[in-house]
Design an enzyme around this catalytic site. Structure first.
Site, PDB file in Angstrom:
ATOM      1  N   HIS A  95       0.246 -10.148   6.956  1.00  0.00           N
ATOM      2  CA  HIS A  95      -0.921 -10.471   6.268  1.00  0.00           C
ATOM      3  C   HIS A  95      -0.620 -10.089   4.903  1.00  0.00           C
ATOM      4  O   HIS A  95      -0.147  -8.814   4.855  1.00  0.00           O
ATOM      5  CB  HIS A  95      -2.129  -9.734   6.819  1.00  0.00           C
ATOM      6  CG  HIS A  95      -3.613  -9.678   6.296  1.00  0.00           C
ATOM      7  ND1 HIS A  95      -4.715 -10.126   6.809  1.00  0.00           N
ATOM      8  CD2 HIS A  95      -3.888  -9.355   4.987  1.00  0.00           C
ATOM      9  CE1 HIS A  95      -5.687  -9.867   5.842  1.00  0.00           C
ATOM     10  NE2 HIS A  95      -5.059  -9.404   4.756  1.00  0.00           N
ATOM     11  N   HIS A  97       0.363  -8.494   1.798  1.00  0.00           N
ATOM     12  CA  HIS A  97       0.114  -6.923   1.126  1.00  0.00           C
ATOM     13  C   HIS A  97       0.934  -6.620  -0.058  1.00  0.00           C
ATOM     14  O   HIS A  97       2.368  -6.850   0.012  1.00  0.00           O
ATOM     15  CB  HIS A  97       0.085  -5.804   2.218  1.00  0.00           C
ATOM     16  CG  HIS A  97       1.402  -6.006   3.046  1.00  0.00           C
ATOM     17  ND1 HIS A  97       1.573  -6.776   3.831  1.00  0.00           N
ATOM     18  CD2 HIS A  97       2.627  -5.003   3.351  1.00  0.00           C
ATOM     19  CE1 HIS A  97       2.661  -6.655   4.536  1.00  0.00           C
ATOM     20  NE2 HIS A  97       3.464  -5.786   4.051  1.00  0.00           N
TER      21      HIS A  97
HETATM   22  P1  5GP Z   1       5.863  -4.689   5.515  1.00  0.00           P
HETATM   23  O1  5GP Z   1       7.369  -4.134   5.915  1.00  0.00           O
HETATM   24  O2  5GP Z   1       5.210  -5.788   6.162  1.00  0.00           O
HETATM   25  O3  5GP Z   1       5.799  -4.944   3.794  1.00  0.00           O
HETATM   26  O4  5GP Z   1       4.823  -3.443   5.193  1.00  0.00           O
HETATM   27  C1  5GP Z   1       4.111  -3.033   6.211  1.00  0.00           C
HETATM   28  C2  5GP Z   1       3.344  -1.619   5.899  1.00  0.00           C
HETATM   29  O5  5GP Z   1       2.409  -1.294   6.602  1.00  0.00           O
HETATM   30  C3  5GP Z   1       4.459  -0.749   6.433  1.00  0.00           C
HETATM   31  O6  5GP Z   1       4.998   0.058   5.091  1.00  0.00           O
HETATM   32  C4  5GP Z   1       3.747   0.299   7.424  1.00  0.00           C
HETATM   33  O7  5GP Z   1       4.061   1.732   7.101  1.00  0.00           O
HETATM   34  C5  5GP Z   1       2.319  -0.067   7.237  1.00  0.00           C
HETATM   35  N1  5GP Z   1       1.530   0.069   8.357  1.00  0.00           N
HETATM   36  C6  5GP Z   1       1.881  -0.695   9.441  1.00  0.00           C
HETATM   37  N2  5GP Z   1       0.875  -0.299  10.542  1.00  0.00           N
HETATM   38  C7  5GP Z   1       0.008   0.416   9.788  1.00  0.00           C
HETATM   39  C8  5GP Z   1      -1.414   0.916  10.185  1.00  0.00           C
HETATM   40  O8  5GP Z   1      -1.757   0.756  11.301  1.00  0.00           O
HETATM   41  N3  5GP Z   1      -2.050   1.389   9.093  1.00  0.00           N
HETATM   42  C9  5GP Z   1      -1.587   1.569   8.053  1.00  0.00           C
HETATM   43  N4  5GP Z   1      -2.513   2.027   7.154  1.00  0.00           N
HETATM   44  N5  5GP Z   1      -0.357   1.243   7.458  1.00  0.00           N
HETATM   45  C10 5GP Z   1       0.153   0.568   8.385  1.00  0.00           C
HETATM   46 ZN    ZN Z   2      -5.030 -10.931   8.758  1.00  0.00          ZN
END
Ligand code: 5GP
Ligand code: ZN
Length: 105
Positions: A95, A97
């Protein structure tokens, strides 16, 4: 749909929310990699930058402006914005971010 961040949007799972409006929500990353580590996401489920459509143009601008506002509120003199795209790009949550990473001085 089984999407972690949609569940945060829908308040089905808790998050430390920093900012919210009708289109965007920002909350603290659960596993911070900097003094300030906030995730800014559209409420609409968009998988990644690769899934953006023409109609999402203004939304991306709005996401950046929310980051600017949070950085100002937190008194950050400088910060990084990171967007991981796809598994090979380090994206774990499907999703869209934006990571706001900053250091408290
Ligand atoms: P990506 O690697 O997809 O760019 O980053 C995903 C981010 O989401 C990671 O930095 C991880 O720590 C964070 N994250 C994963 N699960 C959760 C959650 O349940 N709550 C929150 N607040 N952050 C999350
Ligand atoms: Zn979503």
């Amino acid at each position: 749909m089984d999407c972690l961040f949609c569940k945060i949007v829908n308040k089905e799972i808790p998050a430390d929310v920093i900012y919210e409006d009708d289109k965007i929500i920002a909350f603290k990353d659960i596993n911070p990699k900097a003094d300030i580590h906030i995730l800014v996401i559209p409420k609409k489920h968009i998988v990644s930058i690769n899934h953006l459509k023409e109609e999402d143009k203004t939304l991306i601008g709005d996401l950046i402006l929310v980051i600017k506002k949070i950085a100002k509120d937190k008194n950050l003199k400088g910060y990084k914005i990171i967007i991981n795209v796809g598994r090979e790009g380090g994206q774990i949550v499907d999703h869209l971010h934006l990571h706001l990473l900053g250091k408290l001085l």
